[in-house]
Enzyme design. Structure first.
Site, short mmCIF file in Angstrom:
data_model
loop_
_atom_site.label_atom_id
_atom_site.label_comp_id
_atom_site.label_asym_id
_atom_site.label_seq_id
_atom_site.Cartn_x
_atom_site.Cartn_y
_atom_site.Cartn_z
N GLN A 32 -4.65 -1.48 9.51
CA GLN A 32 -4.48 -2.86 9.21
C GLN A 32 -4.98 -3.81 10.27
O GLN A 32 -4.46 -3.74 11.37
CB GLN A 32 -2.75 -2.83 8.71
CG GLN A 32 -2.72 -4.30 8.01
CD GLN A 32 -3.24 -4.19 6.55
OE1 GLN A 32 -3.44 -3.51 5.97
NE2 GLN A 32 -3.97 -5.48 6.58
N LYS A 64 0.79 -1.18 0.08
CA LYS A 64 -0.09 0.09 -0.01
C LYS A 64 0.93 1.04 0.02
O LYS A 64 0.56 2.25 -0.79
CB LYS A 64 -1.05 -0.04 1.21
CG LYS A 64 -1.96 -1.09 1.09
CD LYS A 64 -2.57 -1.55 2.47
CE LYS A 64 -3.81 -2.69 2.20
NZ LYS A 64 -4.45 -2.97 3.39
N ASP A 104 -11.25 2.45 3.82
CA ASP A 104 -11.44 1.01 3.85
C ASP A 104 -13.05 0.91 3.61
O ASP A 104 -13.72 -0.11 3.20
CB ASP A 104 -11.24 0.09 5.05
CG ASP A 104 -9.96 -0.37 4.90
OD1 ASP A 104 -9.55 -0.78 3.74
OD2 ASP A 104 -9.27 -0.81 5.93
#
Ligand code: NDP
Length: 313
Positions: free
Chosen positions: A97, A53, A120
């Site tokens: 995460q 990422k 997200d």
């Protein structure tokens, strides 16, 4: 006839090129998009995902920063970090995460992320926006599935879509996006009766289950589009042989790595489907590409009328 293979790497590259152009325009206007990633502890899989990422941000010109609290971190310490990132104007996206260590209240931490920075798309506010078709941030993998379909000119409106899997991360938001694109949608799960029969109704079949090769030939109507979200690692020789015996390319991967990736769809389905996403190289590459899209989208939504015309499309 063999299915058309939908190349996720190519589609992701196209999207990334578009994002890079937008980032350039925003940066020139003093609004460089920024992503903050929180990676707790030393989970090797999470480290690989986060590295991908951050690298992707660098390649596209997005500012990124990584926060790496130890795995002894408390819920309160993480909440403080999230609140600090919520306040900073140069940070447009915050990504926590998962998984978080067991002593941390993951839901509380995810709920603390400002919905406007929730790249997200997991925050209930964004889930609500999606289900009521308001502008918000959409989960990356489901958004990537829709991009694959649209950019491959596969019609969605009026089609029968069947989604196997009802997770908050993949199954449910994918179903919602398909409804919003005017498909007729059925969602299946572990309690569904006659799963193969229900799946055979599909013009578009999405498999998001987490079971190696479960979707076999008898689940698929010939000519249907099959989107394979599953990512399952096979390291057992017998299991490998069940799916890939005689496949030279796979043999090479297995010999060098001791494992290979398989989706939720059996390789034999490629013989009857109309179009299919491969694993690897199908849905996977879209997930990071859509995270980049979401970061830019978050920047634009937050800055509203200050966004230059060129980046508004
Ligand atoms: P979850 O485990 O959260 O959900 C799995 C779903 O599949 C559940 O709804 C479950 O039903 C259903 N299911 C399980 N077994 C069966 C069965 N025998 N018959 C019918 N339905 C079944 O997984 P995720 O949604 O998080 O992920 C699904 C897959 O996608 C995984 O392989 C994951 O690795 C992959 N993935 C890939 C990504 C990518 O970037 N390519 C991103 C995210 C995930 P029930 O609800 O009844 O338990």
């Amino acid at each position: 006839m063999a299915a058309r293979v939908l190349d996720g790497n190519k589609i992701a590259a196209d999207i990334r090129a578009e994002v890079a152009c937008e980032v350039k325009v925003l940066t020139a206007a003093g609004m460089r998009p920024g992503l903050a990633v929180i990676l707790v502890g030393n989970n090797p899989a999470s480290e690989i995902y986060v590295r991908g990422k951050v690298k992707s941000c660098e390649e596209l010109g997005i500012y990124s920063e990584k926060h790496t609290p130890p795995d002894t971190v408390s819920t309160e310490e993480l909440l403080e970090l999230v609140n600090d990132l919520n306040q900073r104007d140069e940070i447009d996206g915050i990504l926590v995460q998962l998984p978080l260590p067991s002593q941390v209240d993951s839901k509380k931490v995810l709920m603390a992320v400002d919905p406007a920075k929730d790249v997200d798309g997991f925050h209930p506010v964004n889930v609500g926006f999606l289900s009521t078709q308001r502008p918000g941030l959409v989960p990356c993998t489901p958004a990537g599935i829709i991009e694959i379909l649209k950019r491959s000119n596969i019609p969605i409106a009026g089609q029968e879509a069947v989604v196997v899997g009802r997770s908050d991360i993949v199954g449910k938001p994918t179903a919602m996006l398909l409804i919003n694109s005017n498909a007729t949608v059925t969602v299946c799960h572990s309690k569904t009766r006659d799963l193969p029969g229900v799946c055979r109704r599909a013009d578009i079949l999405v498999a998001a289950i987490g079971r190696a090769g479960m979707v076999a030939r008898d689940f698929v109507r010939p000519g249907a589009t099959v989107i394979d979200v599953g990512m399952n690692k096979i390291s057992d020789r017998n299991e490998f042989d069940k799916f890939f015996k005689g496949n030279e390319k796979r043999e090479q991967v297995f010999a060098s790595k001791g494992s290979t990736l398989i989706g939720d769809v059996h390789p034999e389905v490629a013989e009857i489907a109309g179009a299919i996403t491969p694993v690897p190289g199908g849905v996977g590459p879209l997930t990071i590409a859509m995270l980049m899209v979401n970061t830019v989208r978050a920047a634009k939504l937050r800055r509203g009328s200050r966004v230059p015309e060129l980046a508004k499309a």
